[in-house]
Write an enzyme that holds these catalytic residues in place. Structure first.
Site, PDB file in Angstrom:
ATOM      1  CB  ALA A   1      39.919  46.326  41.585  1.00  0.00           C
ATOM      2  CB  SER A   2      38.978  44.046  45.903  1.00  0.00           C
ATOM      3  OG  SER A   2      37.563  43.996  45.744  1.00  0.00           O
ATOM      4  CB  THR A   3      39.706  38.596  46.141  1.00  0.00           C
ATOM      5  OG1 THR A   3      39.025  37.360  46.369  1.00  0.00           O
ATOM      6  CG2 THR A   3      40.986  38.609  46.949  1.00  0.00           C
ATOM      7  CD  GLN A   4      35.837  41.759  48.306  1.00  0.00           C
ATOM      8  OE1 GLN A   4      36.741  42.557  48.039  1.00  0.00           O
ATOM      9  NE2 GLN A   4      35.041  41.261  47.378  1.00  0.00           N
TER      10      GLN A   4
ATOM     11  CD  GLU B   1      33.143  44.155  46.696  1.00  0.00           C
ATOM     12  OE1 GLU B   1      33.082  43.605  45.581  1.00  0.00           O
ATOM     13  OE2 GLU B   1      34.024  44.986  46.994  1.00  0.00           O
TER      14      GLU B   1
END
Length: 506
Positions: free
Chosen positions: A215-218, A173
């Site tokens: 729900a997530s971070t990149q 992602e």
């Protein structure tokens, strides 16, 4: 009366006018030739691709279009439509799997209308699921498989060339988001911006990518150091004959929605009461939280100490400084096995250069009108917003959904904490963060990079090139246009004020 001496000669067709006319014709022909040669095959045949972004909170469908003759050329793929699917993300259908395909049909029907019918059989359709489904797979792998199967069944019923539905890793992602923004900015090949003019947006080279979901971070970028201490956080790409070593890491459970659950869990663990005063919500705001929500998420369930049937009463306090302090507690910064870390023992090389921050990074900062402000002004904007009473906030933004409106204070404070304290964007480095919603007509995000990768539209070697580079094309067009204009002006002036009359008339 006799004509002035020399007047007859003036009426004759002077050789210099013949030369000017000849040059004018040559310039016009050159202008037309350059334009036709450069763009002769640009619009003869179009291709299409469809990507569904199945996020944790919602699903979006994107339709992309590009000229078939130039499908390997940077910057030719364009987003022509985006459709937001009603309802939650597909992971929200875990308890009602049979219904997951129903809301997808509206956007898929729209795609049938927009993509020419004769192109349907050759148009690929991809679905990529992100952190919401990654969490569901951790919670119940069998249910996650059933959700994907139900989605596939719906998508296969359409006349497109379905290419599968899968759960992306966090690193994929992040990497695809990095590919998308650099592709759209022309950073992998020569940009259309002429080299002899200063770049007005980003410096040359690639830029980093910052992505924030529910729900997530990149975080993904090309670091200055050649050797990275954590091979697991390294990805290698060969794009247009050039090698890129990219640092990329995805933090599951640290998207803005799950980060809020983590903070509330921390509040529950520190409080002996079922009612807490939360500084990240506006004063006067109240919410009742079912502890069962914390029990369901793999991010918070392992540390729940209260019965899952109980409730938590939340009362807003509206204090930015206290909110920032409470957010800091969800990050573990004690242990770092590397020379430098972000949090939770994860390696992070020093950030440098420009970054594109998109998804929730952009939406939250855009809401606060803080996308182009320096760090000090961003802090003041967040402070002022958080300090406003809930009734005032609702009156100022009557059209914003209450759930989103109530969480902007937390989300903005969380973004600042993540970027400045965990990723180490100092006041000077903050100026290199560009909050992006769109680049041209395309949304910043991972979907375009995902399609480009799966359709092999970014080759390892230099592909088809136009007769002229974009900078040469623009330069030649400008020269020819200026020459045409100059010749027309000179001819007009010469015709209106003949020199022969000025010299001979007494």
């Amino acid at each position: 009366m006799d004509e002035p001496k020399g007047a007859k000669l003036c009426k004759r067709f002077h050789p210099k006018y013949a030369a000017m006319g000849f040059l004018l014709i040559v310039a016009i022909i050159a202008l037309i030739t350059v334009a036709v040669t450069q763009n002769s095959s640009a619009t003869k045949n179009r291709k299409y691709g469809i990507v569904l972004d199945a996020g944790s909170s919602h699903t979006n469908l994107y339709i992309y279009e590009w000229p078939a003759e130039k499908e390997n050329d940077t910057g030719v793929v364009q987003q022509v439509h985006v459709c937001e699917v009603d309802g939650p993300g597909i992971s929200g259908y875990a308890d009602r799997v049979g219904e997951v395909g129903v809301p997808l049909r509206h956007c898929m029907d729209k795609a049938k209308e927009l993509v020419p019918k004769e192109k349907h059989p050759e148009t690929p359709v991809y679905l990529g699921a992100t952190a919401g489904m990654r969490l569901l797979r951790l919670e119940n792998e069998n249910t996650a498989k059933k959700v994907l199967s139900a989605v596939e069944e719906t998508l296969r019923s359409y006349p497109f060339r379905f290419q599968g539905a899968r759960i992306l890793t966090g690193e994929e992602e992040g990497a695809y988001g990095w590919i998308t923004i650099n592709y759209l900015l022309g950073n992998f090949k020569e940009s259309i911006w002429p080299k002899f003019l200063p770049r007005i947006f980003f410096r040359t080279g690639t830029i980093g990518a910052l992505d924030l979901g529910g729900a997530s971070t990149q975080i993904t970028f090309v670091p200055d150091q050649e050797t990275l201490e954590s091979p697991a956080d390294t990805a290698n790409f060969s794009l247009y004959g050039k090698q890129y070593t990219v640092y990329t890491h995805s933090f599951l459970c640290y998207g803005k929605d799950q980060a809020l659950w983590l903070k509330l869990l921390q509040d529950v663990l520190e409080s002996s009461s079922s009612r807490i005063r939360d500084p990240c919500f506006h004063q006067g705001y109240e919410r009742t939280l079912n502890i069962s929500n914390l029990c369901k998420s793999p991010c918070t369930a392992p540390n729940i100490t209260l019965p899952c049937s109980s409730q938590l009463q939340i009362e807003g306090a509206g204090d930015y400084e206290m909110c920032l302090t409470s957010i800091e507690k969800i990050f573990n910064t004690v242990h770092c096995p590397y020379s430098s870390c972000s949090f939770n023992g994860v390696f992070l090389p020093p950030v440098s250069g420009d970054f594109g921050a998109f998804s929730a990074f952009y939406y939250v900062m855009n809401f606060l009108n803080a996308t182009k402000k320096p760090m000090d002004q961003v802090i003041e904007e967040v402070k002022n917003f958080c300090s406003k009473p809930w009734n005032q906030v609702k009156a100022e933004f009557p059209k914003v959904k209450e759930k989103y409106l109530s969480e902007y204070c937390f989300s903005a404070t969380y973004i600042f904490s993540l970027l400045s304290q965990r990723y180490n964007f100092t006041k000077e480095k903050w100026q290199g963060i560009h909050f992006l919603g769109k680049i041209g007509s395309s949304d910043a995000g991972w979907t375009l990079g995902y399609m480009l990768n799966l359709t092999n539209m970014i080759p390892a070697e230099q592909s088809y090139t136009q007769p002229l580079s974009q900078s040469s094309y623009i330069t030649l067009m400008a020269i020819c246009s200026i020459l045409v204009v100059c010749l027309l002006v000179i001819g007009y002036v010469s015709y209106r004020k003949p020199k022969c009359l000025k010299k001979d008339v007494i």
